[in-house]
Design an enzyme around this catalytic site. Structure first.
Site, PDB file in Angstrom:
ATOM      1  N   LEU A  46       0.821  -1.217   0.000  1.00 11.18           N
ATOM      2  CA  LEU A  46       0.000   0.000   0.000  1.00 11.18           C
ATOM      3  C   LEU A  46       0.853   1.264   0.000  1.00 11.18           C
ATOM      4  CD1 LEU A  46      -3.007  -0.879   2.313  1.00 11.18           C
ATOM      5  CD2 LEU A  46      -2.750  -1.162  -0.149  1.00 11.18           C
ATOM      6  N   ILE A  71       0.892  -3.695   6.527  1.00 13.08           N
ATOM      7  CA  ILE A  71       0.488  -3.708   7.942  1.00 13.08           C
ATOM      8  C   ILE A  71      -0.527  -2.620   8.256  1.00 13.08           C
ATOM      9  CG2 ILE A  71       2.562  -4.783   8.889  1.00 13.08           C
ATOM     10  CD1 ILE A  71       3.553  -1.918   9.545  1.00 13.08           C
ATOM     11  N   TYR A 177      19.232   4.218   5.854  1.00 12.33           N
ATOM     12  CA  TYR A 177      18.536   3.694   4.667  1.00 12.33           C
ATOM     13  C   TYR A 177      19.568   3.114   3.689  1.00 12.33           C
ATOM     14  CZ  TYR A 177      15.509   3.923   0.454  1.00 12.33           C
ATOM     15  OH  TYR A 177      14.778   3.643  -0.678  1.00 12.33           O
TER      16      TYR A 177
END
Ligand code: NAD
Length: 358
Positions: A46, A71, A177
């Site tokens: 999503l 989630i 990251y």
């Protein structure tokens, strides 16, 4: 046209707007005619990239080929999403359960914390970006799956040559990251040669799509279009001369489909650079002004995001991807500006919607 929802929330036939610059569907149709339908699990589906890929897969192979997971709860307007499942990638047995129950043969692993969000929560970034990748690769090894895990220009760092950065070069990133994405690249390659996992990865530049982004350093390149339509003005958190590589969404989807369907024997490496085009905030503002002459930009620099951007390549060399598996992006800056305005206008992103979309 087989499906009208290839771009997630955007319904191509809803109104009669100016035509898109190229036929965005042709590449996908050609590939699906020569390939057996996969059973794909998309994690983190999503987020910015997941729903678009879901729609492309369904367009290519029908609604049975994709299992979506994340989630978070489905948004109310997610009519394009079916077979949606709660899946926390920190729970290895849950991943395995879905793979077995849904007869998955391919995982597209999108769950991640992006650069700006990762810097604000390092422990969670370590969990999601490192433990999550370990779980996915272990399940892939056990069940003989093909796995795509995207990497990023953030996997390079300030000591990497910044112009035309090649596939093989210095990788000493300075963000969590970037560090976690180098780890994902190396771990994937290790699982490939040690356990035979069909791991594939690409280092994406900033992806420009009509879907709102998830907290990366290149997010401004999407927000600028929303602001142009809603306010006629954008305040950019990067300096006007900050050049970064970018790619339009449809090219990003095509690169994933193309790399995943390439014969293994063609791949000389498991992680490839891919890119579309590079620009600065000043240059994209000029391109927007060619469509919307009154558009204004000003600058309020965010030191964290500016420091991250300053450590990343300005342009990528993706000649190996072009040579090995035929990578060939179709969108430049001008085409991207045109298609973004066409898509957002179709979604009716207008000044009247400022309150509801803020
Ligand atoms: P995003 O931030 O929009 O979405 C990430 C998704 O991961 C979210 O929906 C989130 O709910 C989910 N997630 C977080 N923790 C999770 C957990 N524990 N279990 C399961 N899901 C969890 O990211 P995106 O822009 O869609 O990016 C997808 C992938 O592509 C990422 O790996 C990212 O690093 C990579 N990438 C993206 C870009 C870009 O410009 N969007 C550029 C380079 C690389």
């Amino acid at each position: 046209m087989k499906s009208l929802k290839v771009f997630g929330r955007v319904h191509l036939a809803k109104r009669n707007y100016s035509p898109l610059p190229v036929d965005p569907l042709l590449r996908f149709k050609t590939i699906s005619q020569t390939q057996k339908a996969p059973r794909v699990l998309i994690t983190g589906s999503l987020g910015q990239l997941g729903r678009g890929l879901n729609s492309v897969y369904k367009y290519m192979y029908g609604s049975e080929c994709v299992v979506m997971s994340d989630i978070v709860r489905l948004p109310a307007n997610a009519t394009d999403v079916s077979d949606y499942n709660y899946l926390d990638i920190l729970n290895q047995s849950s991943i395995e359960e879905i793979v077995v129950n849904k007869n998955i043969d391919t995982i597209v692993h999108f769950s991640a914390l992006l650069s700006a969000v990762g810097e604000s929560n390092v422990p969670l970034a370590l969990q999601v970006n490192c433990r999550g990748v370990e779980n996915i690769l272990q399940v892939a090894a056990k069940h003989r799956l093909k796995v795509f895990i995207p990497s990023t220009i953030g996997a390079f760092g300030p000591t990497t040559p910044r112009e035309n950065t090649p596939d093989l070069t210095v990788q000493c990133p300075t963000t969590i990251y970037g560090v976690s994405k180098v780890y994902a690249e190396r771990l994937g390659e290790y699982f490939n040669h040690r356990f035979g996992v069909d791991f594939r990865s690409m280092r994406f530049p900033g992806i420009i799509s009509a879907t709102k982004p998830g907290g990366g350093t290149t997010d401004y390149a999407i927000q600028i279009f929303y602001d142009a339509l809603q306010k006629g003005k954008h305040t950019c958190y990067l300096r006007p001369d900050t050049r970064l590589p970018m790619m339009y969404d449809t090219d990003c989807m095509a690169s994933i489909i193309q790399l995943l369907s390439a014969e293994s024997s063609l791949l000389k490496r498991r992680t490839y650079n891919v890119t579309g085009f590079s620009f600065t905030p000043e240059e994209i503002a000029d391109a927007i002004r060619r469509v919307m002459p009154g558009f204004e930009i000003d600058y309020d620099i965010c030191p964290t995001r500016q420091a991250i951007a300053d450590s990343w390549p300005k342009s990528l060399d993706d000649s190996e991807a072009r040579k090995d598996w035929g990578w060939n992006p179709e969108y430049g800056l001008e085409e991207t500006v045109q298609v973004m305005f066409a898509l957002l206008r179709r979604e009716e992103i207008t000044p009247q919607k400022i309150v509801s979309t803020a």
